[in-house]
Design a protein around this motif. Structure first.
Motif, PDB file in Angstrom:
ATOM      1  N   SER A  71     -36.352  33.545   2.755  1.00  0.00           N
ATOM      2  CA  SER A  71     -35.765  33.578   1.405  1.00  0.00           C
ATOM      3  C   SER A  71     -36.840  33.405   0.345  1.00  0.00           C
ATOM      4  CB  SER A  71     -34.711  32.470   1.246  1.00  0.00           C
ATOM      5  OG  SER A  71     -33.622  32.715   2.094  1.00  0.00           O
ATOM      6  N   ASP A 192     -30.712  39.186   0.976  1.00  0.00           N
ATOM      7  CA  ASP A 192     -30.960  37.958   1.745  1.00  0.00           C
ATOM      8  C   ASP A 192     -29.757  37.649   2.624  1.00  0.00           C
ATOM      9  OD1 ASP A 192     -32.017  35.680   2.746  1.00  0.00           O
ATOM     10  OD2 ASP A 192     -32.149  34.606   0.835  1.00  0.00           O
ATOM     11  N   GLU A 193     -29.855  37.968   3.886  1.00  0.00           N
ATOM     12  CA  GLU A 193     -28.769  37.773   4.845  1.00  0.00           C
ATOM     13  C   GLU A 193     -27.434  38.240   4.280  1.00  0.00           C
ATOM     14  OE1 GLU A 193     -28.940  34.462   7.386  1.00  0.00           O
ATOM     15  OE2 GLU A 193     -30.883  33.772   6.659  1.00  0.00           O
TER      16      GLU A 193
HETATM   17 MG   LIG Z   1     -32.942  31.911   3.839  1.00  0.00          MG
END
Ligand SMILES: [Mg+2]
Ligand SMILES: Nc1ncnc2c1ncn2[C@@H]1O[C@H](COP(=O)(O)OP(=O)(O)O)[C@@H](O)[C@H]1O
Length: 246
Positions: A71, A192-193
């Motif tokens: 991240s 991000d994911e």
């Molecule tokens: Mg992360």
């Protein structure tokens, strides 16, 4: 048109080698210190010197254990945070040298960011949420809403235009967030994911959308994911381990 056009039709991977880098980081480092002022101490080095070049149109998956710095790296590339050391060029612009205003403008014009949790505005409809980046950059409301509608139809949500986020499923909300990230035709999409909270079917659907976008518009994709099977659908996988690429 440049001389990569013919290659583009026959071999998209070849274009990646011949086209401009869209992201270029050299020895990128990020540390956090705990506390402020004189009390600041215990520096945690999260990124320990990342070298990474991503070409326009590439699809890059970032894998790595929780806490490995994924991240943090994505936030630096998205100019949501600043590196402690090192160089970061996006579209050949040294973005570490930009003022906050210029950063916001640059981000609005070049990037789409998708978070793990959708970050939609709960008081607004799907249509208004998607139109928001256009409205912020001064596009006439009617035009912005029309463009947002087309994108929502693209992600299969033409029947949910006036729904608020609370009236949609997790998969639907994430697709709204994707439509919002794409509304400005960004050359770089950072996610991000994005499928972290979705079931398998919806996660696959989100990846289908990314790949379609990449094929249609040559949009560069950088996606953090835990899911190796999804990551393997991308051109390139990068593994982060304890703040370095391995
Ligand atoms: Mg992360
Ligand atoms: N604002 C912050 N202050 C201090 N430490 C942080 C901060 N943000 C992240 N970290 C630390 O940096 C490390 C990497 O975090 P992160 O980039 O979120 O990892 P990942 O996304 O790979 O799980 C973690 O150990 C985390 O605790």
């Amino acid at each position: 048109m440049n001389d990569t056009t013919i290659d583009q039709v026959t071999d998209h991977k070849k274009v990646h080698q011949t086209s401009q880098p869209i992201v270029n980081c050299t020895n990128l480092k990020k540390s956090y210190s705990e506390g402020t002022g004189r009390q600041a101490k215990l520096v945690t080095e999260v990124l320990k010197g990342v070298d990474l070049t991503i070409a326009q149109g590439e699809q890059v998956a970032i894998l790595g254990q929780s806490g490995s710095g994924k991240s943090t790296l994505l936030h630096l590339m998205g100019m949501l945070d600043e590196p402690t050391e090192g160089q970061l060029f996006i579209n050949n612009v040294d973005v570490t040298q930009l003022s906050d205003d210029k950063k916001a403008q640059f981000r609005n014009q070049n990037m789409g960011f998708i978070y793990q949790f959708h970050h939609l505005l709960t008081e607004f409809s799907a249509l208004e949420n998607v139109a928001m980046p256009l409205l912020i950059s001064g596009v006439v409301r009617k035009v912005a809403l029309e463009k947002a509608k087309v994108l929502l139809e693209d992600v299969g949500l033409g029947h949910r235009l006036s729904h608020n986020p609370s009236q949609m499923s997790g998969g639907e909300r994430q697709r709204v967030a994707i439509a919002r990230a794409l509304v400005n035709n960004p050359s770089l999409v950072l996610a991000d994911e994005p499928t972290g909270n979705l079931d398998k079917k919806n996660a696959e659907h989100v990846f289908d959308l990314f790949l379609k976008l990449n094929q249609q518009s040559n949009t560069t994709l950088v996606v953090v994911t835990h899911d190796l099977l999804l990551a393997e659908r991308f051109d390139r996988i990068i593994q982060l381990d304890d703040g370095v690429i391995v």
